[in-house]
Design a protein around this motif. Structure first.
Motif, mmCIF file in Angstrom:
data_model
loop_
_atom_site.group_PDB
_atom_site.id
_atom_site.type_symbol
_atom_site.label_atom_id
_atom_site.label_comp_id
_atom_site.label_asym_id
_atom_site.label_seq_id
_atom_site.Cartn_x
_atom_site.Cartn_y
_atom_site.Cartn_z
ATOM 1 N N LYS A 115 0.780 -1.326 -0.051
ATOM 2 C CA LYS A 115 0.067 0.032 0.004
ATOM 3 C C LYS A 115 0.993 1.210 -0.094
ATOM 4 N N LEU A 116 2.189 0.989 -0.473
ATOM 5 C CA LEU A 116 2.943 2.195 -0.551
ATOM 6 C C LEU A 116 2.427 3.435 -1.144
ATOM 7 N N HIS A 117 1.808 3.448 -2.483
ATOM 8 C CA HIS A 117 1.120 4.286 -3.145
ATOM 9 C C HIS A 117 0.271 4.957 -2.206
ATOM 10 N N ALA A 118 -0.537 4.501 -1.334
ATOM 11 C CA ALA A 118 -1.827 5.220 -0.579
ATOM 12 C C ALA A 118 -0.894 5.992 0.613
ATOM 13 N N TRP A 119 0.315 5.257 1.179
ATOM 14 C CA TRP A 119 0.756 5.844 2.074
ATOM 15 C C TRP A 119 1.588 7.310 1.472
ATOM 16 N N LEU A 120 2.249 7.211 0.647
ATOM 17 C CA LEU A 120 2.752 8.408 0.062
ATOM 18 C C LEU A 120 1.741 9.475 -0.347
ATOM 19 N N VAL A 121 0.641 9.274 -0.977
ATOM 20 C CA VAL A 121 -0.365 10.114 -1.172
ATOM 21 C C VAL A 121 -0.861 10.811 0.129
ATOM 22 N N THR A 122 -1.046 10.067 0.901
ATOM 23 C CA THR A 122 -1.376 10.638 2.233
ATOM 24 C C THR A 122 -0.377 11.464 2.976
ATOM 25 N N THR A 123 0.870 11.072 2.879
ATOM 26 C CA THR A 123 2.023 11.670 3.320
ATOM 27 C C THR A 123 2.176 13.012 2.777
ATOM 28 N N ALA A 124 2.039 12.947 1.459
ATOM 29 C CA ALA A 124 2.110 14.309 0.683
ATOM 30 C C ALA A 124 1.158 15.227 0.947
ATOM 31 N N ARG A 125 -0.072 14.594 0.981
ATOM 32 C CA ARG A 125 -1.402 15.420 1.199
ATOM 33 C C ARG A 125 -1.076 16.154 2.412
ATOM 34 N N ARG A 126 -0.600 15.441 3.629
ATOM 35 C CA ARG A 126 -0.519 15.816 4.883
ATOM 36 C C ARG A 126 0.797 17.125 5.071
ATOM 37 N N GLN A 127 1.780 16.625 4.104
ATOM 38 C CA GLN A 127 2.587 17.587 4.041
ATOM 39 C C GLN A 127 2.245 19.071 3.498
ATOM 40 N N SER A 128 1.610 18.789 2.373
ATOM 41 C CA SER A 128 1.150 20.079 1.469
ATOM 42 C C SER A 128 0.209 20.824 2.537
ATOM 43 N N LEU A 129 -0.724 20.111 3.375
ATOM 44 C CA LEU A 129 -1.646 20.955 4.258
ATOM 45 C C LEU A 129 -0.866 21.531 5.278
ATOM 46 N N SER A 130 -0.266 20.883 5.537
ATOM 47 C CA SER A 130 0.839 21.495 6.729
ATOM 48 C C SER A 130 1.636 22.645 6.301
ATOM 49 N N LEU A 131 2.035 22.574 5.047
ATOM 50 C CA LEU A 131 2.974 23.774 4.525
ATOM 51 C C LEU A 131 1.846 25.004 4.392
ATOM 52 N N ILE A 132 0.640 24.667 3.768
ATOM 53 C CA ILE A 132 -0.341 25.883 3.657
ATOM 54 C C ILE A 132 -0.715 26.289 5.115
ATOM 55 N N ARG A 133 -0.886 25.538 5.970
ATOM 56 C CA ARG A 133 -1.284 26.135 7.200
ATOM 57 C C ARG A 133 -0.269 27.110 7.665
ATOM 58 N N SER A 134 0.904 26.707 7.554
ATOM 59 C CA SER A 134 2.006 27.436 8.131
ATOM 60 C C SER A 134 2.019 28.832 7.230
ATOM 61 N N LYS A 135 1.710 28.876 6.154
ATOM 62 C CA LYS A 135 1.901 30.050 5.235
ATOM 63 C C LYS A 135 0.671 30.911 5.584
ATOM 64 N N VAL A 136 -0.550 30.424 5.955
ATOM 65 C CA VAL A 136 -1.770 31.229 6.444
ATOM 66 C C VAL A 136 -1.375 31.709 7.740
ATOM 67 N N SER A 137 -0.800 31.071 8.567
ATOM 68 C CA SER A 137 -0.580 31.523 9.985
ATOM 69 C C SER A 137 0.528 32.599 10.011
ATOM 70 N N ARG A 138 1.247 32.472 9.026
ATOM 71 C CA ARG A 138 2.256 33.824 8.978
ATOM 72 C C ARG A 138 2.352 34.311 7.463
ATOM 73 N N PRO A 139 1.442 35.089 7.062
ATOM 74 C CA PRO A 139 1.557 35.439 5.685
ATOM 75 C C PRO A 139 2.727 36.315 5.289
#
Length: 187
Positions: free
Chosen positions: A72-96
């Motif tokens: 299930k590596l494919h799904a693990w990578l998708v989930t992890t990349a999604r979480r990393q993307s959202l984390s990056l977006i949240r960090s940019k929103v909290s300090r524009p």
């Protein structure tokens, strides 16, 4: 005797766990496009998408010894990349960024119209067959990819990529027009 599934990464994961660098490189070669596509689907810049890719591979390296379902590596990578993307977006929103704050604010009407346009466009994109969605996203976010690379990523012969892209764009155009989005509104 059953043939091993070429899409099943279990053997590569096991070899990478054992320290086989060639297996690690093959995993990266096989899945780099996927992680990039997930990051760019979050509308990240190329630089931010690159950061997400690096962080996703780092997380895999950290979790590889304990990865319970390597198939299930494919799904693990998708989930992890999604979480990393959202984390990056949240960090940019909290300090524009100051540059973002300095941009002129559009009128409320313009914002509403842009939101409606984007909603129509994304509904049309998401209504396309999976292969079209993937192909168009790869082309949009990775213009440097060759037809051979694109074909390999989605399972098409390189000579079929151009005609398939043309069909996908024509279908998207018809769906957008049918949804009532005119060329003037799309601009």
């Amino acid at each position: 005797m059953a043939m091993p599934d070429e899409d099943d990464p279990t053997e590569l994961v096991e070899r990478a766990r054992a320290g086989d660098q060639a297996a690690w490189h093959e995993l990266v070669d096989r899945y780099a496009w996927l992680i990039w596509a997930v990051a760019r689907d979050h509308r990240l810049s190329a630089a931010d998408a690159s950061d997400v890719c690096q962080l996703t591979w780092l997380r895999l390296a950290e979790h590889l010894p304990a990865l319970e379902r390597p198939e299930k590596l494919h799904a693990w990578l998708v989930t992890t990349a999604r979480r990393q993307s959202l984390s990056l977006i949240r960090s940019k929103v909290s300090r524009p960024d100051i540059a973002v704050l300095a941009e002129p604010v559009d009128s409320a009407e313009h914002d509403v119209m842009r939101g409606v346009r984007d909603e129509i466009l994304w509904r049309a994109v998401n209504s396309l067959p999976r292969k079209c969605r993937l192909l168009l996203r790869l082309v949009a976010h990775n213009p440097e990819l060759s037809y051979a690379d694109l074909g390999g990523a989605i399972g098409l012969a390189p000579g079929s990529v151009g005609p398939e892209k043309h069909r996908c764009l024509a279908t998207l155009r018809r769906r957008v027009v049918a949804a009532g989005l005119t060329q003037e509104a799309a601009g």
